[in-house]
Design a protein around this motif. Structure first.
Motif, PDB file in Angstrom:
ATOM      1  N   PRO A  79       0.823  -1.218   0.000  1.00  0.00           N
ATOM      2  CA  PRO A  79       0.000   0.000   0.000  1.00  0.00           C
ATOM      3  C   PRO A  79       0.856   1.268   0.000  1.00  0.00           C
ATOM      4  O   PRO A  79       1.970   1.280   0.524  1.00  0.00           O
ATOM      5  N   GLN A  80       0.325   2.328  -0.567  1.00  0.00           N
ATOM      6  CA  GLN A  80       1.029   3.601  -0.628  1.00  0.00           C
ATOM      7  C   GLN A  80       1.292   4.141   0.775  1.00  0.00           C
ATOM      8  O   GLN A  80       0.419   4.125   1.642  1.00  0.00           O
ATOM      9  N   GLY A  81       2.532   4.606   0.995  1.00  0.00           N
ATOM     10  CA  GLY A  81       2.892   5.212   2.270  1.00  0.00           C
ATOM     11  C   GLY A  81       3.106   4.234   3.400  1.00  0.00           C
ATOM     12  O   GLY A  81       3.307   4.640   4.547  1.00  0.00           O
ATOM     13  N   LYS A  82       3.083   2.940   3.109  1.00  0.00           N
ATOM     14  CA  LYS A  82       3.245   1.908   4.136  1.00  0.00           C
ATOM     15  C   LYS A  82       4.558   1.160   3.936  1.00  0.00           C
ATOM     16  O   LYS A  82       5.245   1.300   2.927  1.00  0.00           O
ATOM     17  N   THR A  83       4.887   0.320   4.924  1.00  0.00           N
ATOM     18  CA  THR A  83       6.087  -0.519   4.851  1.00  0.00           C
ATOM     19  C   THR A  83       5.687  -1.980   4.930  1.00  0.00           C
ATOM     20  O   THR A  83       5.003  -2.400   5.874  1.00  0.00           O
ATOM     21  N   VAL A  84       6.081  -2.744   3.930  1.00  0.00           N
ATOM     22  CA  VAL A  84       5.872  -4.193   3.925  1.00  0.00           C
ATOM     23  C   VAL A  84       7.217  -4.861   4.176  1.00  0.00           C
ATOM     24  O   VAL A  84       8.175  -4.632   3.435  1.00  0.00           O
ATOM     25  N   GLY A  85       7.298  -5.655   5.229  1.00  0.00           N
ATOM     26  CA  GLY A  85       8.522  -6.376   5.545  1.00  0.00           C
ATOM     27  C   GLY A  85       8.504  -7.766   4.936  1.00  0.00           C
ATOM     28  O   GLY A  85       7.450  -8.405   4.877  1.00  0.00           O
ATOM     29  N   VAL A  86       9.650  -8.224   4.470  1.00  0.00           N
ATOM     30  CA  VAL A  86       9.789  -9.580   3.933  1.00  0.00           C
ATOM     31  C   VAL A  86      10.932 -10.265   4.675  1.00  0.00           C
ATOM     32  O   VAL A  86      12.052  -9.751   4.706  1.00  0.00           O
ATOM     33  N   VAL A  87      10.629 -11.406   5.295  1.00  0.00           N
ATOM     34  CA  VAL A  87      11.627 -12.114   6.091  1.00  0.00           C
ATOM     35  C   VAL A  87      11.738 -13.564   5.624  1.00  0.00           C
ATOM     36  O   VAL A  87      10.860 -14.082   4.921  1.00  0.00           O
ATOM     37  N   GLY A  88      12.803 -14.224   6.044  1.00  0.00           N
ATOM     38  CA  GLY A  88      13.036 -15.617   5.674  1.00  0.00           C
ATOM     39  C   GLY A  88      14.523 -15.927   5.694  1.00  0.00           C
ATOM     40  O   GLY A  88      15.361 -15.023   5.800  1.00  0.00           O
ATOM     41  N   GLU A  89      14.845 -17.215   5.585  1.00  0.00           N
ATOM     42  CA  GLU A  89      16.244 -17.633   5.583  1.00  0.00           C
ATOM     43  C   GLU A  89      16.962 -17.158   4.324  1.00  0.00           C
ATOM     44  O   GLU A  89      16.335 -16.799   3.324  1.00  0.00           O
ATOM     45  N   SER A  90      18.285 -17.186   4.368  1.00  0.00           N
ATOM     46  CA  SER A  90      19.080 -16.843   3.189  1.00  0.00           C
ATOM     47  C   SER A  90      18.737 -17.782   2.039  1.00  0.00           C
ATOM     48  O   SER A  90      18.610 -18.998   2.237  1.00  0.00           O
ATOM     49  N   ILE A 262       9.505  -1.589  12.251  1.00  0.00           N
ATOM     50  CA  ILE A 262       9.302  -0.661  11.129  1.00  0.00           C
ATOM     51  C   ILE A 262       8.143  -1.034  10.206  1.00  0.00           C
ATOM     52  O   ILE A 262       7.555  -0.160   9.564  1.00  0.00           O
ATOM     53  N   ALA A 263       7.781  -2.318  10.130  1.00  0.00           N
ATOM     54  CA  ALA A 263       6.826  -2.769   9.103  1.00  0.00           C
ATOM     55  C   ALA A 263       5.373  -2.672   9.564  1.00  0.00           C
ATOM     56  O   ALA A 263       5.054  -2.875  10.738  1.00  0.00           O
ATOM     57  N   ASP A 264       4.480  -2.373   8.614  1.00  0.00           N
ATOM     58  CA  ASP A 264       3.039  -2.383   8.867  1.00  0.00           C
ATOM     59  C   ASP A 264       2.468  -3.774   8.609  1.00  0.00           C
ATOM     60  O   ASP A 264       1.569  -4.225   9.325  1.00  0.00           O
ATOM     61  N   THR A 265       2.982  -4.428   7.568  1.00  0.00           N
ATOM     62  CA  THR A 265       2.601  -5.810   7.263  1.00  0.00           C
ATOM     63  C   THR A 265       3.871  -6.611   6.993  1.00  0.00           C
ATOM     64  O   THR A 265       4.902  -6.049   6.628  1.00  0.00           O
ATOM     65  N   VAL A 266       3.782  -7.926   7.180  1.00  0.00           N
ATOM     66  CA  VAL A 266       4.957  -8.792   7.051  1.00  0.00           C
ATOM     67  C   VAL A 266       4.615 -10.012   6.199  1.00  0.00           C
ATOM     68  O   VAL A 266       3.545 -10.615   6.355  1.00  0.00           O
ATOM     69  N   GLY A 267       5.545 -10.364   5.293  1.00  0.00           N
ATOM     70  CA  GLY A 267       5.438 -11.590   4.525  1.00  0.00           C
ATOM     71  C   GLY A 267       6.604 -12.506   4.875  1.00  0.00           C
ATOM     72  O   GLY A 267       7.739 -12.043   5.006  1.00  0.00           O
ATOM     73  N   VAL A 268       6.320 -13.789   5.039  1.00  0.00           N
ATOM     74  CA  VAL A 268       7.355 -14.770   5.371  1.00  0.00           C
ATOM     75  C   VAL A 268       7.575 -15.666   4.155  1.00  0.00           C
ATOM     76  O   VAL A 268       6.627 -16.284   3.658  1.00  0.00           O
ATOM     77  N   MET A 269       8.819 -15.716   3.666  1.00  0.00           N
ATOM     78  CA  MET A 269       9.131 -16.504   2.477  1.00  0.00           C
ATOM     79  C   MET A 269       9.948 -17.744   2.819  1.00  0.00           C
ATOM     80  O   MET A 269      10.783 -17.717   3.734  1.00  0.00           O
TER      81      MET A 269
END
Length: 368
Positions: A79-90, A262-269
């Protein structure tokens, strides 16, 4: 076929090479097209409040050893003006996902990457330069991403000159203002990257990205090379700049505590797939996927007497060139069921935008 010793036969290697050449040739022709009609790359966003939309994104790398599925059917919105975090192993595909939208990872293999109502990979070369100013990246290593031959003022202002963003008479004042916003002084312009600390170098990288007045910034592990006290300064700087300039961030990181902050939403890969996605508070208080639970159990607790219930994953991540059938996580999952070994789990919405890809949440599934 592959030989029993794990190596490819000469015949199999030639077949793979021929197939890869045909695919890459097709993608290259698509990339070099000129005079593309607007109707081919102008499209409607699912939600007009989104800055970026990934839809069924695939990014594969074709090698003589087979096809590496770096990003495999990933869908989410920023979304505009938001922060999406993406986490996961190398090696899970976080950085490739971020670089794909910037067209820094070659060509996508399939799917859609939409930015402000435009399909990024269908935009003709003539308009690509204009798009570059709207999307920027902050790299992981602030030293190797800065040219040792250029003074800081030129590093920050090089692209500003290239894109003619400000008149010549306003150029110096513009660079001074950008540097000041990032905590740098005007007299730093004549110095070289090796004369700065790690935190100052990262501020230079942020200033370089900010100088083009972007709308969307990929933050590719921007604090991983810094010590904790400097990390806090850079994270606070990013948040202040986001509020001031209405920036949109895709924040890639291994550090879960930083993402939570820092993130508003988070995705786990995991292994090229997005296994869980949701609001930061929901994800951290109620992780659903077994991999997310294992990942979050490794977050250190600042209490020496607190007992940590670590979930230890056995084995290593399978090769993205030869992923397991069904759910890719089943080879390391303590709650694996028979269906996990043969069927890819579908995404399920658990409410409030919290989505998970796991057979444990199928209707009628037995929860272990």
């Amino acid at each position: 076929m592959a030989r029993n010793d794990g190596y490819l036969s000469a015949k199999e290697s030639r077949r793979i090479s021929k197939e890869n050449k045909a695919i890459t040739s097709k993608l290259e022709k698509q990339r070099k097209r000129r005079n593309v009609p607007e109707s081919e790359y102008l499209t409607k966003m699912r939600n007009p409040e989104n800055a970026v939309e990934f839809e069924n994104l695939h990014t594969y790398f074709f090698t003589d050893a087979g096809t590496v599925r770096s990003v495999d059917s990933v869908s989410f919105d920023v979304p505009q003006g938001k922060t999406v975090g993406v986490v996961g192993e190398s090696g899970c595909g976080k950085t490739t996902t971020g670089r794909t939208i910037l067209r820094l990872s070659g060509e996508k293999t399939a799917g859609d990457v939409l930015f402000n109502g435009k399909e990024v990979y269908d935009i003709p070369k003539s308009e690509l330069n204009e798009l570059r100013t709207k999307m920027q990246i902050i790299f992981q290593d602030p030293f190797s991403s800065l040219s040792p031959r250029l003074p800081v003022g030129e590093i920050i202002g090089e692209a500003v000159k290239e894109h003619h963003l400000v008149p010549k008479e306003e150029y110096e004042d513009y660079i001074d203002r950008i540097m000041d916003n990032c905590g740098l002084q005007p007299f730093h312009k004549g110095r070289y990257p090796h004369e700065f600390s790690g935190g100052q170098r990262q501020r230079i990288c942020i200033a370089r990205a900010l100088a083009l007045n972007p709308e969307f910034v990929v933050c590719d592990e921007p604090v991983s090379a810094l010590d904790v006290s400097i990390q806090a300064q850079i994270i606070n700087l990013l948040k202040d700049l986001q509020e001031k300039y209405k920036l949109t961030y895709l924040f890639i990181s291994h550090d879960l505590s930083v993402v939570e902050h820092i993130a508003d939403t988070v995705g786990v890969m995991y292994l090229g797939n997005l296994v869980e996605f949701g609001n930061t508070e929901d994800i951290f208080t109620n992780p659903l996927h077994p991999y997310t639970k294992a990942l979050f159990s490794a977050i250190p607790i600042p209490d020496p007497e607190a007992k940590m219930n670590r979930i230890i994953l056995e084995g290593s991540i399978p090769s993205p060139a030869n992923p397991p059938e069904g759910c890719k996580f089943h080879t390391r999952c303590s709650q694996c069921m028979e269906i996990c070994k043969s069927k890819v789990p579908e995404e399920k919405d658990m409410g409030n935008g919290h989505k998970v890809c796991c057979h444990l949440y199928d209707d009628g599934a037995v929860k272990n």
